[in-house]
Design a protein around this motif. Sequence first.
Motif, mmCIF file in Angstrom:
data_model
loop_
_atom_site.group_PDB
_atom_site.id
_atom_site.type_symbol
_atom_site.label_atom_id
_atom_site.label_comp_id
_atom_site.label_asym_id
_atom_site.label_seq_id
_atom_site.Cartn_x
_atom_site.Cartn_y
_atom_site.Cartn_z
ATOM 1 N N PRO A 144 0.809 -1.231 0.000
ATOM 2 C CA PRO A 144 0.000 0.000 0.000
ATOM 3 C C PRO A 144 0.837 1.273 0.000
ATOM 4 N N CYS A 169 -6.451 -4.657 -5.348
ATOM 5 C CA CYS A 169 -6.871 -4.138 -4.041
ATOM 6 C C CYS A 169 -8.378 -4.344 -3.875
ATOM 7 N N ILE A 170 -8.782 -4.973 -2.779
ATOM 8 C CA ILE A 170 -10.209 -5.223 -2.544
ATOM 9 C C ILE A 170 -10.832 -4.108 -1.693
ATOM 10 N N GLU A 171 -10.069 -3.058 -1.448
ATOM 11 C CA GLU A 171 -10.552 -1.881 -0.699
ATOM 12 C C GLU A 171 -11.075 -2.272 0.678
ATOM 13 N N CYS A 172 -10.379 -3.202 1.325
ATOM 14 C CA CYS A 172 -10.845 -3.681 2.631
ATOM 15 C C CYS A 172 -10.571 -2.670 3.741
ATOM 16 N N GLY A 173 -9.640 -1.758 3.523
ATOM 17 C CA GLY A 173 -9.365 -0.721 4.515
ATOM 18 C C GLY A 173 -8.444 -1.154 5.645
ATOM 19 N N SER A 174 -7.924 -2.383 5.601
ATOM 20 C CA SER A 174 -7.049 -2.846 6.694
ATOM 21 C C SER A 174 -5.813 -1.956 6.808
ATOM 22 N N CYS A 175 -5.257 -1.560 5.657
ATOM 23 C CA CYS A 175 -4.043 -0.730 5.666
ATOM 24 C C CYS A 175 -4.320 0.636 6.313
ATOM 25 N N VAL A 193 -7.140 4.133 1.235
ATOM 26 C CA VAL A 193 -8.198 3.530 0.402
ATOM 27 C C VAL A 193 -8.770 4.559 -0.575
ATOM 28 N N PHE A 198 -6.543 4.648 -3.382
ATOM 29 C CA PHE A 198 -6.592 3.487 -4.271
ATOM 30 C C PHE A 198 -7.843 3.512 -5.151
HETATM 31 S S1 SF4 Z 1 -7.363 -1.693 1.085
HETATM 32 FE FE1 SF4 Z 1 -5.216 -1.784 1.708
HETATM 33 S S2 SF4 Z 1 -5.058 -3.673 2.895
HETATM 34 FE FE2 SF4 Z 1 -6.969 -3.819 1.728
HETATM 35 S S3 SF4 Z 1 -6.414 -4.896 -0.165
HETATM 36 FE FE3 SF4 Z 1 -6.238 -2.695 -0.579
HETATM 37 S S4 SF4 Z 1 -4.107 -2.219 -0.197
HETATM 38 FE FE4 SF4 Z 1 -4.498 -4.184 0.779
#
Ligand code: SF4
Length: 438
Positions: free
Chosen positions: A379, A402-408, A419, A422
């Motif tokens: 990220p 990127c699945i836009e999960c927001g963990s980062c 996010v 991204f």
């Molecule tokens: S939102 Fe961040 S943690 Fe989730 S998939 Fe995308 S880059 Fe990885």
Amino acid sequence: MAFSIFGGIHPKENKHYAENSPVQVFPEPDILVVPMVQHIGAPCQPCVKKGDRVLVGQMLGDNQGLCVPVHSPVSGTVKAVEPRPHTSGTMVMCVVIENDHQGEQSPDIKPRTREAVDALTPEELMAIIRQCGVVGMGGATFPTHVKLSSGLGKVDTIIMNVSECEPYITADDRLCQEHPEQVLSGLGIVMKILGLETAHIGIEDNKPDAIAALQKYLPQGVRLDILPARYPQGAEKQLIQAITGRQVPSGGLPAAVGCAVFNAATCKAIHDAVYAGMPLVRRIVTVSGDIVMQPKNLLVPIGTCFNDLLEAVGTRENPYKVLSGGPMMGVAQYDLAVPVIKGCNAVTILGKSNKYVVDTARCIRCGRCIDVCPMHLTPVLMYKSMYTGDAEEMKALDMLDCIECGSCAYVCPAGVPLVLGFRAGKQQIRDAQNKAKK
Ligand code: SF4
Ligand code: SF4
């Protein structure tokens, strides 16, 4: 045996707000706004006009190609066919219906007996699923009949997704507690279409009542895989990895590793379509949040405006943020006149204590975002390439995965809006690709 997923986080679940609230039928509003865009693919073309009388389950629009029709959730009169605000943040063509509260059903809705359903071929079942407008209801909104038809002969593993790992959301949990037989019946139809006698149910261990309810009616060949709760385990690719150990390749679909994943609410919608002949015109929505006075799980007609839902639950203060979906992957809404669509499993209402503003977000290169990314991405580098507008580099860094999960963003100590970056970056890549095609 459960396999562990790469990365991920343990955000505060906050499910206690609504998890003990049985599903209530939301009173039908006087006005409903039904968008022509409720799925991935071609928007529907309206087939009704201002002044037309419509009935429950009547088709309002359809189109060719990757598309499913949309239907009226109520009987009443079409007041307008015009662009209205949509949860995607854009204006979308909508059919606005004045509800006559008569609930008169379309004559096209014809229930089927078990014998009649048993006699249907996979092709006939897929046609019914398309005709009833069924899409992935976990948020993806991919047309279900296309997922099924493209999986024929390729899929050896079916997974029903009850992971529901987003904080606050309890819609699928309650659905499985209250309607396990119908959910499993829908899963059985999926198994028949794909010609498989086994299936998995992926469910996290923080839903003991749903596990018990499903266990009670579990048919032969269906296995419950109880997974330790972890975010974003409910994402399609992560769930496949947790249950089968298989990794969907970059840019690939689950069918590439022989898997097909169906959300629990989608399975219930398949059951309703096939047995009751009822199109997808209502869904369970968790309306919750830290300032909500009465968090609820509501059975809501598609086309109900967010404003009506906020009024139904009440808030202790003016909301700081209202999201379509949960706090991790949800989309913030700036106009609460937006309607509930087929993929909307939650409306999350947050107070000002959730405000997190950093004056100048500067990356300190701590690397935490890399540690938690479940897609093995970088990220910190992706964000930098987005900032410089280098579409080639963004692509090379697999930003489209990127699945836009927001963990980062959740773990970033510097408050870098990863996010958001991204989402913008992915659009830049697609724009560059379209330009190159032209
Ligand atoms: S939102 Fe961040 S943690 Fe989730 S998939 Fe995308 S880059 Fe990885
Ligand atoms: S977590 Fe934030 S501060 Fe740390 S490397 Fe990633 S973007 Fe930079």
